[in-house]
Design an enzyme around this catalytic site. Structure first.
Site, PDB file in Angstrom:
ATOM      1  N   ARG A 220      29.227  69.992   2.048  1.00 43.69           N
ATOM      2  CA  ARG A 220      28.769  68.632   1.740  1.00 43.69           C
ATOM      3  C   ARG A 220      29.464  67.585   2.615  1.00 43.69           C
ATOM      4  O   ARG A 220      28.809  66.769   3.273  1.00 43.69           O
ATOM      5  CB  ARG A 220      29.012  68.339   0.258  1.00 43.69           C
ATOM      6  CG  ARG A 220      28.015  69.027  -0.652  1.00 43.69           C
ATOM      7  CD  ARG A 220      28.386  68.823  -2.100  1.00 43.69           C
ATOM      8  NE  ARG A 220      29.542  69.637  -2.414  1.00 43.69           N
ATOM      9  CZ  ARG A 220      29.479  70.772  -3.099  1.00 43.69           C
ATOM     10  NH1 ARG A 220      28.340  71.204  -3.567  1.00 43.69           N
ATOM     11  NH2 ARG A 220      30.568  71.477  -3.343  1.00 43.69           N
TER      12      ARG A 220
ATOM     13  N   ASP B 139      31.334  77.323  10.634  1.00 39.53           N
ATOM     14  CA  ASP B 139      31.315  77.645   9.206  1.00 39.53           C
ATOM     15  C   ASP B 139      30.686  79.029   9.074  1.00 39.53           C
ATOM     16  O   ASP B 139      29.484  79.190   9.289  1.00 39.53           O
ATOM     17  CB  ASP B 139      30.489  76.595   8.431  1.00 39.53           C
ATOM     18  CG  ASP B 139      30.575  76.792   6.920  1.00 39.53           C
ATOM     19  OD1 ASP B 139      30.668  77.950   6.462  1.00 39.53           O
ATOM     20  OD2 ASP B 139      30.547  75.777   6.196  1.00 39.53           O
TER      21      ASP B 139
ATOM     22  N   THR C 249      37.028  72.533   4.684  1.00 38.99           N
ATOM     23  CA  THR C 249      36.845  73.781   3.935  1.00 38.99           C
ATOM     24  C   THR C 249      37.641  73.674   2.630  1.00 38.99           C
ATOM     25  O   THR C 249      38.510  72.806   2.504  1.00 38.99           O
ATOM     26  CB  THR C 249      37.415  74.983   4.719  1.00 38.99           C
ATOM     27  OG1 THR C 249      38.836  74.836   4.755  1.00 38.99           O
ATOM     28  CG2 THR C 249      36.881  75.056   6.126  1.00 38.99           C
TER      29      THR C 249
ATOM     30  N   CYS D  62      41.311  65.882   5.815  1.00 40.77           N
ATOM     31  CA  CYS D  62      41.047  65.157   4.565  1.00 40.77           C
ATOM     32  C   CYS D  62      40.504  66.154   3.539  1.00 40.77           C
ATOM     33  O   CYS D  62      39.712  65.788   2.662  1.00 40.77           O
ATOM     34  CB  CYS D  62      40.029  64.034   4.782  1.00 40.77           C
ATOM     35  SG  CYS D  62      40.690  62.680   5.739  1.00 40.77           S
TER      36      CYS D  62
ATOM     37  N   ARG E 100      42.292  69.815   2.294  1.00 37.96           N
ATOM     38  CA  ARG E 100      43.391  70.307   1.486  1.00 37.96           C
ATOM     39  C   ARG E 100      44.602  70.594   2.362  1.00 37.96           C
ATOM     40  O   ARG E 100      44.465  71.186   3.450  1.00 37.96           O
ATOM     41  CB  ARG E 100      43.001  71.612   0.758  1.00 37.96           C
ATOM     42  CG  ARG E 100      42.209  71.401  -0.516  1.00 37.96           C
ATOM     43  CD  ARG E 100      43.045  70.695  -1.594  1.00 37.96           C
ATOM     44  NE  ARG E 100      42.297  70.368  -2.792  1.00 37.96           N
ATOM     45  CZ  ARG E 100      41.638  69.216  -3.012  1.00 37.96           C
ATOM     46  NH1 ARG E 100      41.601  68.274  -2.093  1.00 37.96           N
ATOM     47  NH2 ARG E 100      41.025  69.007  -4.152  1.00 37.96           N
TER      48      ARG E 100
ATOM     49  N   GLU F 167      52.246  67.597  -2.649  1.00 35.20           N
ATOM     50  CA  GLU F 167      51.931  66.171  -2.817  1.00 35.20           C
ATOM     51  C   GLU F 167      52.713  65.617  -3.995  1.00 35.20           C
ATOM     52  O   GLU F 167      52.663  66.233  -5.080  1.00 35.20           O
ATOM     53  CB  GLU F 167      50.425  65.998  -3.028  1.00 35.20           C
ATOM     54  CG  GLU F 167      49.659  66.331  -1.754  1.00 35.20           C
ATOM     55  CD  GLU F 167      48.148  66.147  -1.872  1.00 35.20           C
ATOM     56  OE1 GLU F 167      47.684  65.655  -2.917  1.00 35.20           O
ATOM     57  OE2 GLU F 167      47.449  66.495  -0.913  1.00 35.20           O
TER      58      GLU F 167
ATOM     59  N   HIS G 175      46.239  61.005  -0.315  1.00 37.81           N
ATOM     60  CA  HIS G 175      45.100  61.703  -0.944  1.00 37.81           C
ATOM     61  C   HIS G 175      44.097  60.676  -1.486  1.00 37.81           C
ATOM     62  O   HIS G 175      43.803  60.648  -2.690  1.00 37.81           O
ATOM     63  CB  HIS G 175      45.586  62.645  -2.045  1.00 37.81           C
ATOM     64  CG  HIS G 175      44.615  63.753  -2.332  1.00 37.81           C
ATOM     65  ND1 HIS G 175      45.011  65.016  -2.693  1.00 37.81           N
ATOM     66  CD2 HIS G 175      43.253  63.790  -2.317  1.00 37.81           C
ATOM     67  CE1 HIS G 175      43.947  65.774  -2.897  1.00 37.81           C
ATOM     68  NE2 HIS G 175      42.866  65.047  -2.672  1.00 37.81           N
ATOM     69  N   LEU G 176      43.577  59.877  -0.562  1.00 40.72           N
ATOM     70  CA  LEU G 176      42.697  58.770  -0.968  1.00 40.72           C
ATOM     71  C   LEU G 176      41.219  59.046  -0.722  1.00 40.72           C
ATOM     72  O   LEU G 176      40.385  58.176  -0.961  1.00 40.72           O
ATOM     73  CB  LEU G 176      43.077  57.498  -0.177  1.00 40.72           C
ATOM     74  CG  LEU G 176      44.405  56.831  -0.522  1.00 40.72           C
ATOM     75  CD1 LEU G 176      44.552  55.525   0.253  1.00 40.72           C
ATOM     76  CD2 LEU G 176      44.489  56.530  -2.025  1.00 40.72           C
TER      77      LEU G 176
ATOM     78  N   ALA H 217      38.792  60.390  -2.120  1.00 41.33           N
ATOM     79  CA  ALA H 217      37.819  60.126  -3.188  1.00 41.33           C
ATOM     80  C   ALA H 217      38.140  58.845  -3.940  1.00 41.33           C
ATOM     81  O   ALA H 217      37.498  58.546  -4.951  1.00 41.33           O
ATOM     82  CB  ALA H 217      37.817  61.295  -4.153  1.00 41.33           C
TER      83      ALA H 217
HETATM   84  N1  LIG Z   1      40.694  64.191   0.237  1.00 38.18           N
HETATM   85  C1  LIG Z   1      40.017  64.123  -0.875  1.00 38.18           C
HETATM   86  O1  LIG Z   1      40.249  63.262  -1.707  1.00 38.18           O
HETATM   87  C2  LIG Z   1      38.932  65.090  -1.120  1.00 38.18           C
HETATM   88  C3  LIG Z   1      38.994  66.351  -0.618  1.00 38.18           C
HETATM   89  N2  LIG Z   1      37.993  67.233  -0.862  1.00 38.18           N
HETATM   90  C4  LIG Z   1      38.116  68.559  -0.283  1.00 38.18           C
HETATM   91  O2  LIG Z   1      37.258  68.648   0.835  1.00 38.18           O
HETATM   92  C5  LIG Z   1      36.909  70.008   1.059  1.00 38.18           C
HETATM   93  C6  LIG Z   1      35.417  70.140   1.304  1.00 38.18           C
HETATM   94  O3  LIG Z   1      34.696  69.704   0.179  1.00 38.18           O
HETATM   95  P1  LIG Z   1      33.090  69.868   0.111  1.00 38.18           P
HETATM   96  O4  LIG Z   1      32.502  69.560   1.412  1.00 38.18           O
HETATM   97  O5  LIG Z   1      32.645  69.116  -1.071  1.00 38.18           O
HETATM   98  O6  LIG Z   1      32.985  71.419  -0.180  1.00 38.18           O
HETATM   99  P2  LIG Z   1      31.748  72.389   0.125  1.00 38.18           P
HETATM  100  O7  LIG Z   1      31.958  73.551  -0.750  1.00 38.18           O
HETATM  101  O8  LIG Z   1      30.483  71.642   0.056  1.00 38.18           O
HETATM  102  O9  LIG Z   1      32.000  72.821   1.634  1.00 38.18           O
HETATM  103  C7  LIG Z   1      33.019  73.698   2.033  1.00 38.18           C
HETATM  104  C8  LIG Z   1      32.513  74.446   3.237  1.00 38.18           C
HETATM  105  O10 LIG Z   1      33.578  75.224   3.767  1.00 38.18           O
HETATM  106  C9  LIG Z   1      33.010  76.425   4.259  1.00 38.18           C
HETATM  107  N3  LIG Z   1      34.024  77.436   4.419  1.00 38.18           N
HETATM  108  C10 LIG Z   1      34.562  78.252   3.487  1.00 38.18           C
HETATM  109  N4  LIG Z   1      35.453  79.086   4.065  1.00 38.18           N
HETATM  110  C11 LIG Z   1      35.476  78.791   5.383  1.00 38.18           C
HETATM  111  C12 LIG Z   1      36.195  79.306   6.494  1.00 38.18           C
HETATM  112  N5  LIG Z   1      37.060  80.314   6.352  1.00 38.18           N
HETATM  113  N6  LIG Z   1      36.002  78.743   7.690  1.00 38.18           N
HETATM  114  C13 LIG Z   1      35.109  77.723   7.849  1.00 38.18           C
HETATM  115  N7  LIG Z   1      34.371  77.220   6.844  1.00 38.18           N
HETATM  116  C14 LIG Z   1      34.568  77.741   5.608  1.00 38.18           C
HETATM  117  C15 LIG Z   1      31.968  76.785   3.211  1.00 38.18           C
HETATM  118  O11 LIG Z   1      31.004  77.671   3.730  1.00 38.18           O
HETATM  119  C16 LIG Z   1      31.382  75.430   2.890  1.00 38.18           C
HETATM  120  O12 LIG Z   1      30.235  75.168   3.671  1.00 38.18           O
HETATM  121  C17 LIG Z   1      37.414  70.766  -0.162  1.00 38.18           C
HETATM  122  O13 LIG Z   1      38.672  71.331   0.161  1.00 38.18           O
HETATM  123  C18 LIG Z   1      37.629  69.676  -1.178  1.00 38.18           C
HETATM  124  O14 LIG Z   1      38.577  70.033  -2.140  1.00 38.18           O
HETATM  125  C19 LIG Z   1      36.877  66.890  -1.552  1.00 38.18           C
HETATM  126  C20 LIG Z   1      36.750  65.644  -2.074  1.00 38.18           C
HETATM  127  C21 LIG Z   1      37.809  64.657  -1.956  1.00 38.18           C
HETATM  128  O1  LIG Z   2      41.071  61.729  -6.138  1.00 40.58           O
HETATM  129  C1  LIG Z   2      40.974  62.884  -6.588  1.00 40.58           C
HETATM  130  O2  LIG Z   2      40.773  63.137  -7.764  1.00 40.58           O
HETATM  131  C2  LIG Z   2      41.069  64.034  -5.602  1.00 40.58           C
HETATM  132  C3  LIG Z   2      39.737  64.369  -5.061  1.00 40.58           C
HETATM  133  C4  LIG Z   2      39.745  65.680  -4.403  1.00 40.58           C
HETATM  134  O3  LIG Z   2      40.627  66.047  -3.695  1.00 40.58           O
HETATM  135  C5  LIG Z   2      38.621  66.581  -4.668  1.00 40.58           C
HETATM  136  O4  LIG Z   2      37.648  66.161  -5.321  1.00 40.58           O
HETATM  137  O5  LIG Z   2      38.695  67.739  -4.246  1.00 40.58           O
END
Ligand SMILES: NC(=O)C1=CN([C@@H]2O[C@H](COP(=O)(O)OP(=O)(O)OC[C@H]3O[C@@H](n4cnc5c(N)ncnc54)[C@H](O)[C@@H]3O)[C@@H](O)[C@H]2O)C=CC1
Ligand SMILES: O=C(O)CCC(=O)C(=O)O
Length: 524
Positions: free
Chosen positions: A148, A168, A200, A227, A229, A258, A276-277, A279
């Site tokens: 996404r 991916d 990822t 941004c 993990r 963190e 960790h901003l 979201a």
């Molecule tokens: N900084 C923040 O506040 C936020 C961080 N995140 C993090 O962002 C990351 C992505 O979130 P989304 O896009 O929503 O997840 P998603 O599940 O939609 O996308 C993750 C993608 O990573 C791919 N993937 C899995 N293993 C892989 C590998 N070994 N090599 C390459 N690609 C691989 C998957 O096929 C998938 O397409 C997650 O770690 C999530 O926790 C999400 C929201 C907020």
């Molecule tokens: O602000 C938060 O709750 C962290 C968001 C996040 O890292 C996630 O949704 O994976």
């Protein structure tokens, strides 16, 4: 009345569906503030601060669902939740745009040195030559993880005139074509990109994905952004590659620990950071809170949830179609388990007729839950049934048949125990109910409900009378009675439905009757 603990800061407006529900009490407190009554909560809502450990799950004895207002569930021990039969849901796309935008903000800030220039001007300096940056236009952006957020980042990059390279391993050709990207190998992305951003999840495979070996494959002067993990980029390796000047700059929103404390990365001028901003926008927090609140409400009202991490996801339409079979399967499992009081090695399930065309995974889990419930002390439900069956060495498998032998639909089980093999077949008749139509090799017809009494005997005159007399003598009323036999004068069965549970002493009395082979109480 359901009680929900909201233990992290979650948008109050987003929680409205729960706050406004009459049968729900919402407690907004930290776990440490409700230690004494943790066992009274049906649901737990968290962001990332609360660590949902096995220890916490063990204390929350009434817990049925954990809702994560966000994407990553790495603060939740999903395996332990599954073991305890607790559903884990998240809000998978509520914060996608905010995180993609944050990534882009970090990218622009990184290549134009905005944070450093900001600090300089605030320190009353005016040093324009110290902050010469580079354009994003025409640069090669490597996106690792094209889900996404990765795909939203790619869209924005294209609008900036960047050339996007995607890695991916789970990206299908069809989806790549639809979005208009050419999937690459990891090595291609590493070698061609001026800027690399990771999106990822943190898994065994992605931990340290950008470590010394892969960083050595990147262009000298590469910019890196995380941004997603902490830990996807190996922090020690980042320090080394910043020190030797190979990496031009790093933008981090996330860290292995963190907060990161006094981390060596924070000492570099060309490392920019946020706490960790990704979201942390009003919109994202409202979306994730609303998504998770609506899902928890649906779940507590017995409706299917669509964003579960540890349950097969079901749409409302599919759930409505399978609901009758789901109930029938659970009852059949319960009946079979009480009949087969012995170790079981295998359960073979055959779905025939209309049920064979439905999503049977959930029906099978329901069946297993019904089967295991009388045997295990811990909570068992659709969430953990497959796991518990596996732990107990019970193999299960599904078969599908178009031949439902005269029934519009049927579920047939063959259960292989250590001493015997048991078969049972049930059907659901719309507007009539569930019926068991074969039991242990006998054709019969009874509703799998209430206090049942199974008697196997020789087919002789007077058997029904003897059973009726013993039950009558003990003031036990018979609601219904169904009989079946293999041949005249051969083996026969009775399935009685009683108005109240039967005392063991009466079961013993019935077992002593000549020509009665076995008697079993079955509670459904
Ligand atoms: N900084 C923040 O506040 C936020 C961080 N995140 C993090 O962002 C990351 C992505 O979130 P989304 O896009 O929503 O997840 P998603 O599940 O939609 O996308 C993750 C993608 O990573 C791919 N993937 C899995 N293993 C892989 C590998 N070994 N090599 C390459 N690609 C691989 C998957 O096929 C998938 O397409 C997650 O770690 C999530 O926790 C999400 C929201 C907020
Ligand atoms: O602000 C938060 O709750 C962290 C968001 C996040 O890292 C996630 O949704 O994976």
């Amino acid at each position: 009345m359901f009680r929900i603990l909201v233990s992290d800061a979650i948008s109050e407006e987003g929680l409205a569906p729960l706050l406004n529900a009459e049968h729900i009490e919402v407690v907004q407190k930290k776990v440490s503030d409700v230690e004494e009554y943790l066992d009274q909560f049906d649901a737990l809502l968290v962001r990332s601060a609360t660590k949902v450990t096995e220890e916490l799950l063990a204390k929350m004895k009434s817990l049925k669902i954990v809702g994560r207002a966000g994407v990553g569930v790495d603060n939740i021990d999903v395996d332990a939740a599954t073991k305890y039969g607790v559903v884990v849901i998240n809000a998978p796309d509520g914060n996608t745009i905010s995180t993609a935008e944050h990534t882009f903000a970090m990218m622009a800030a990184l290549v134009r040195h905005i944070p450093q220039a900001h600090v300089s001007v605030k320190s009353r300096e005016w040093n324009r030559s110290a902050f010469v940056g580079s354009e994003l236009y025409g640069k090669h952006l490597g996106v690792i993880g094209f889900g996404r957020i990765g795909s939203e980042v790619a869209k924005r990059a294209r609008a900036f005139g960047m050339k996007v390279h995607v890695y991916d391993p789970f990206l299908t050709k069809a989806r790549a074509e639809k979005i208009g990207v050419e999937p690459c190998t990891l090595d291609e992305v590493l070698s061609v990109s001026d800027i690399i951003t990771v999106h990822t999840p943190l898994t065994k495979e992605t931990k340290g994905l950008l470590g010394p070996k892969n960083l050595a494959k990147t262009k000298k002067g590469v910019y890196l952004i995380n941004c997603a993990r902490g830990g996807i980029m190996d922090e020690q390796a980042l320090v080394a590659f910043l020190e030797n000047g190979h990496v031009a700059g790093v933008a981090l929103d996330v860290f292995e620990q963190e907060p990161p404390g006094d981390h060596p990365l924070l000492a570099f001028d060309n490392v920019i950071v946020t706490p960790h901003l990704g979201a942390s926008t009003v919109e994202a927090q409202l979306h994730v809170a609303t998504q998770v609140a609506e899902e928890v409400l649906k779940f507590l009202e017995g409706k299917p949830v669509t964003s579960s991490i540890n349950l097969p996801t079901l749409s409302k339409e599919v759930y409505e179609k399978i609901q009758s079979f789901y109930n029938l399967a659970k009852k059949m499992g319960t009946v079979a388990s009480q009949y087969m009081v012995e170790p079981v090695q295998e359960i073979a399930i055959t779905y025939s007729g209309t049920v064979a065309d439905l999503e049977t995974t959930f029906i099978t889990r329901s069946l297993l839950a019904g089967f295991l419930k009388p045997r295990v002390a811990s909570t068992v439900n659709e969430v953990n049934a497959a796991m518990i069956a596996k732990e107990r060495g019970i193999v299960f498998g599904e078969k599908f048949s178009t031949n439902s032998e005269g029934y519009a639909n049927s579920i047939a089980l063959t259960i292989y125990g250590e001493k015997q093999t048991f078969t049972i077949k049930g059907t659901h008749i719309p507007n009539y109910g569930d019926r068991i139509v074969h039991f242990n090799g006998f054709a019969i017809d009874f509703a799998p409900e209430g206090h049942l009494l199974y008697i196997q005997h020789h087919d002789k005159p007077g058997m029904i009378g003897q059973v009726g007399k013993i039950l009558g003598d003990h003031q036990v009323n018979i609601a219904t009675m169904q009989v079946g036999r293999q041949a005249v004068g051969g083996k026969a069965i009775m399935m009685l439905s009683l108005d109240k549970p039967l005392a063991d002493s009466i079961v013993e009395k019935l077992s002593e009757v000549t020509d009665i082979e076995s008697v079993k109480k079955i509670e459904v």
